[in-house]
Every structure is written in structure tokens, then in C-alpha cells.
Write an enzyme that holds these catalytic residues in place. Sequence first.
Site, PDB file in Angstrom:
ATOM      1  N   ASN A 208       0.852  -1.187   0.000  1.00  0.00           N
ATOM      2  CA  ASN A 208       0.000   0.000   0.000  1.00  0.00           C
ATOM      3  C   ASN A 208       0.894   1.246   0.000  1.00  0.00           C
ATOM      4  O   ASN A 208       2.115   1.139   0.034  1.00  0.00           O
ATOM      5  CB  ASN A 208      -0.967  -0.021   1.187  1.00  0.00           C
ATOM      6  N   ASP A 276      -5.046  -5.783   5.052  1.00  0.00           N
ATOM      7  CA  ASP A 276      -6.149  -6.533   5.660  1.00  0.00           C
ATOM      8  C   ASP A 276      -6.122  -7.997   5.243  1.00  0.00           C
ATOM      9  O   ASP A 276      -6.567  -8.856   5.982  1.00  0.00           O
ATOM     10  CB  ASP A 276      -7.488  -5.901   5.251  1.00  0.00           C
ATOM     11  N   PRO A 303      -4.416 -11.184  10.720  1.00  0.00           N
ATOM     12  CA  PRO A 303      -4.811 -10.894  12.098  1.00  0.00           C
ATOM     13  C   PRO A 303      -4.848  -9.382  12.303  1.00  0.00           C
ATOM     14  O   PRO A 303      -4.050  -8.655  11.708  1.00  0.00           O
ATOM     15  CB  PRO A 303      -3.692 -11.523  12.934  1.00  0.00           C
ATOM     16  N   ASP A 304      -5.778  -8.905  13.102  1.00  0.00           N
ATOM     17  CA  ASP A 304      -5.810  -7.482  13.445  1.00  0.00           C
ATOM     18  C   ASP A 304      -4.889  -7.297  14.654  1.00  0.00           C
ATOM     19  O   ASP A 304      -5.240  -7.661  15.779  1.00  0.00           O
ATOM     20  CB  ASP A 304      -7.240  -7.033  13.752  1.00  0.00           C
ATOM     21  N   LYS A 341     -12.233  -1.882  18.009  1.00  0.00           N
ATOM     22  CA  LYS A 341     -10.885  -2.427  18.250  1.00  0.00           C
ATOM     23  C   LYS A 341     -10.582  -2.529  19.735  1.00  0.00           C
ATOM     24  O   LYS A 341      -9.730  -3.296  20.147  1.00  0.00           O
ATOM     25  CB  LYS A 341      -9.831  -1.538  17.586  1.00  0.00           C
TER      26      LYS A 341
HETATM   27  O1  C5P Z   1      -9.163  -1.455  10.461  1.00  0.00           O
HETATM   28  P1  C5P Z   1      -8.140  -0.469  10.019  1.00  0.00           P
HETATM   29  O2  C5P Z   1      -7.071  -1.071   9.151  1.00  0.00           O
HETATM   30  O3  C5P Z   1      -8.674   0.787   9.426  1.00  0.00           O
HETATM   31  O4  C5P Z   1      -7.463  -0.016  11.392  1.00  0.00           O
HETATM   32  C1  C5P Z   1      -6.344   0.789  11.413  1.00  0.00           C
HETATM   33  C2  C5P Z   1      -5.624   0.595  12.709  1.00  0.00           C
HETATM   34  O5  C5P Z   1      -5.511  -0.788  13.017  1.00  0.00           O
HETATM   35  C3  C5P Z   1      -4.195   1.076  12.615  1.00  0.00           C
HETATM   36  O6  C5P Z   1      -3.815   1.500  13.924  1.00  0.00           O
HETATM   37  C4  C5P Z   1      -3.449  -0.160  12.174  1.00  0.00           C
HETATM   38  O7  C5P Z   1      -2.073  -0.075  12.555  1.00  0.00           O
HETATM   39  C5  C5P Z   1      -4.179  -1.230  12.923  1.00  0.00           C
HETATM   40  N1  C5P Z   1      -4.200  -2.527  12.237  1.00  0.00           N
HETATM   41  C6  C5P Z   1      -3.505  -3.609  12.741  1.00  0.00           C
HETATM   42  N2  C5P Z   1      -3.582  -4.827  12.132  1.00  0.00           N
HETATM   43  C7  C5P Z   1      -4.339  -4.991  11.041  1.00  0.00           C
HETATM   44  C8  C5P Z   1      -5.059  -3.915  10.511  1.00  0.00           C
HETATM   45  C9  C5P Z   1      -4.958  -2.682  11.126  1.00  0.00           C
HETATM   46  O8  C5P Z   1      -2.792  -3.452  13.747  1.00  0.00           O
HETATM   47  N3  C5P Z   1      -4.404  -6.178  10.464  1.00  0.00           N
END
Ligand code: C5P
Length: 404
Positions: A208, A276, A303-304, A341
Site C-alpha cells: 500500500n 487486511d 490478524p488485526d 478495536k
Molecule cells: O481497520 P483499520 O485497518 O482501518 O485499522 C487501522 C488501525 O488498526 C491502525 O492502527 C493499524 O495499525 C491497525 N491494524 C492492525 N492490524 C491490522 C489492521 C490494522 O494493527 N491487520
Amino acid sequence: MLAGKRILLIIGGGIAAYKSLELIRGLQDQGAAVTPVLTRAGEEFVTPLSVSALAATAVHRDLFDLTAEAEMGHIQLSRSADLVVVAPATADLMAKMAQGLANDLASTLLLATDTPIMLAPAMNVRMWDHAATQRNIATLRADGVQLVGPNEGGMACGEFGPGRMAEPNEIIAAITAHFRQGLLSGRRVLVTSGPTHEPIDPVRYIANRSSGAQGTALAAALRDQGAEVVFVTGPAEVPPPDGVEVIPVQSALEMQAAVQAALPVDVGVFAAAVADWRVSSASDRKLKKSKDGLPVLEFAENPDILKSVAQMGTGRPPLVVGFAAETNDVVDNATAKRLRKGCDWIVANDVSPATGIMGGAENAVILISEQGAEAWPRMGKAEVARQLAARIAAHIAATTGDTQ
Ligand code: C5P
């Protein structure tokens, strides 16, 4: 760790001046940039050539050096440092300082500066013990000047007692301690930054547009607040800051493992633009063109990382900060994201192309917390980082009731 610190080193006239050469080396080894100033008396003990050769920069010697005045000026010289160190600080130089005299370059710089000053006194024991010197020291201390040493021991003049200049490693330790006095000193802070690269095959990946600029600036600002920073970074465009522990990663899965390994921390700042999805069908061989048609990529959800840390229960960092890059309904989306989150703060920004924020030098953020949304004016990413680091430091100090 003195990475990025600028030290103006004034070398006074004393036999201990030879130790200043070692001091220059030691400071540079720690990452500091040293600008040397040599007094006339100092020149009797070390040569300008050896000082400038070691410091790899010109040595300033003369108040009325027209070239220096034209290029910089002694007032600016006195302020273009993070710390002024005088080593050796002679009885004469300290007396001038205590009186506010400014009749040569060193004393003028010391009077003109608005930067903290540290002295490493060196003199004969009787001179040190003399009531006049002790009076001057009391005055200088009251003025906020820091002292390192002197040590007790045998002297070049054959006498014994206090007056020996502190050793270069002791002076460096005092300088390091000086810079550790930030509100986050003794705190461990994790920062994720940059994009991730999700492999398709050994030579191709999905990425990205994140440059890593904001995360890098934040890591540097948190370091400047005294924190021990663990910087987990994807392949960013900007180099990582000095003075932080850098853990380079490529993919989201690698970033997650590095984050887990870095815990526990006092603060987690998740500025990375994590993909993602990853290609679950990634090949360990380069995909070839084939007459059987186009390759089909299959995806799996990554994983988030932020969510997993924010919701980890035991061992959760006391402050978890996420980022939200949005292109519309910034406040609403980011507010919902904070709750989804489970993080404490979200730093939201509008990254729609018209703003020029993604990959640009400026940022306009909205800080979202339990208290609501706070829009900050548009400013440079370094300034956003500085203000955010200051907020984090103040929050940690307030919530732990401890400024260390
Ligand atoms: O859901 P989104 O990508 O918009 O969320 C952004 C936040 O979540 C940022 O702080 C990003 O570093 C974190 N993030 C993460 N792991 C992911 C996706 C996002 O830590 N897989």
C-alpha cells in the site's frame, strides 16, 4: 544513546583537556554530533587541529572570527545545541560564568545560550576548595547549571584531593542521564509503522502507499520524551530513526509475531498500514505466464494486530493508540473503530487523495478518545508526532501518578 543530540563542547585550559579528545570520540560513538569550541588557554593543552580532526568539523576559537560570524554568529552557535558541555571547566571559566562576564568566545556563548549547561570542573584541589570557587559553584548551581565531578585523586600537579576532571565515560553517563529526564523515561513504548508487503510469490507482493513517515516521526518523538522505543516497521520509504530498537518486518504475520515478542510495553502505538488480507495461495515459486489462463489469487484475512493487543486482557499495555486512515465520514468511522478495536485512542485522518496526506509531509488529525473527538490543525508530520508524544507522556505520567 545520544542519537541525534547536538553537543556544544567547550574545552577550557587545563591539563585535563586531553581527556576531551576521548570525550568527543565517546560522544560520537553514542551518536551525538559534537561542535567543539576551544578557549585560548585550551589551545595550550590540545591543538585545534586534533580537536577538529576528531570532531570532523571546524573548531570554533575566536569571538571575532568573521567567517564564523558571517556563517553562523556566536549567538546562534550557542543555541544550536541540545546541551552545552564545558570540559574541562576551569576555575576561571566558572568565575566568569558566575559573574556573567563575556569577554571571549567561550564565556560569550555561555552567557548567550538558552540551552542547558553541564560543567566538568578540573582544577588544583586548593583552587577547588577556595571560598571564591565554592561561592561561584553555589551561584552556578542556583542558576540551573549541572555539574559532573570533580573526582578525588592524585593530580598532575602532585597534590591529592577533589579537582580531577570526571572521566569521559562518567561525563557521557551524566549527559545520557540528562537526556533521559523526559516524562517517558524508564517506559517501554512499541510503535508499528510503514506498510506491509504480502507475498504473491517470491518476487511479487501486494503493498500500500504508506511511507512510514508518521510512524517514524512518532518513534523519534517518543524517544525524545525519554522512552525506550521498540520500532516494528514494514518496508517504509523513510529510514528508521536513530536511538530506537528497529525490528524490520515484511508481512502482517511477521509484524504480529514481532509485536507479540516486544510485549510487555507501557504504550502501544499502531501506526502501521497493515494489509487486511494476505494471499493464502502464495506460491514459493515465481508464477509463470500460462496459456491455461490468468492466475487466481486466493486471500485470507490477516490478524488485526491492534485489536489483539487492545483486547488481550492480562498484560494489555496501559495505553493503546490506533490510527484510522479514512476517506469519508472520518469522525464517525474512527469513533466506531475505537470501540470495535478496543483501543484507548484513535488518531484519525482523512487520506482522500485531495488532502495529499498519504505519503505527504503534512497531516491533519483528529484525536478520538473516550472524551470525544478533538480536531488538530493541519501541521507537519514531525509536529503531529511531537504533540502526540507529549500527550502520551502526559497521560502516562498522570495515570500512573509517577513521573519517574
Ligand atoms: O481497520 P483499520 O485497518 O482501518 O485499522 C487501522 C488501525 O488498526 C491502525 O492502527 C493499524 O495499525 C491497525 N491494524 C492492525 N492490524 C491490522 C489492521 C490494522 O494493527 N491487520
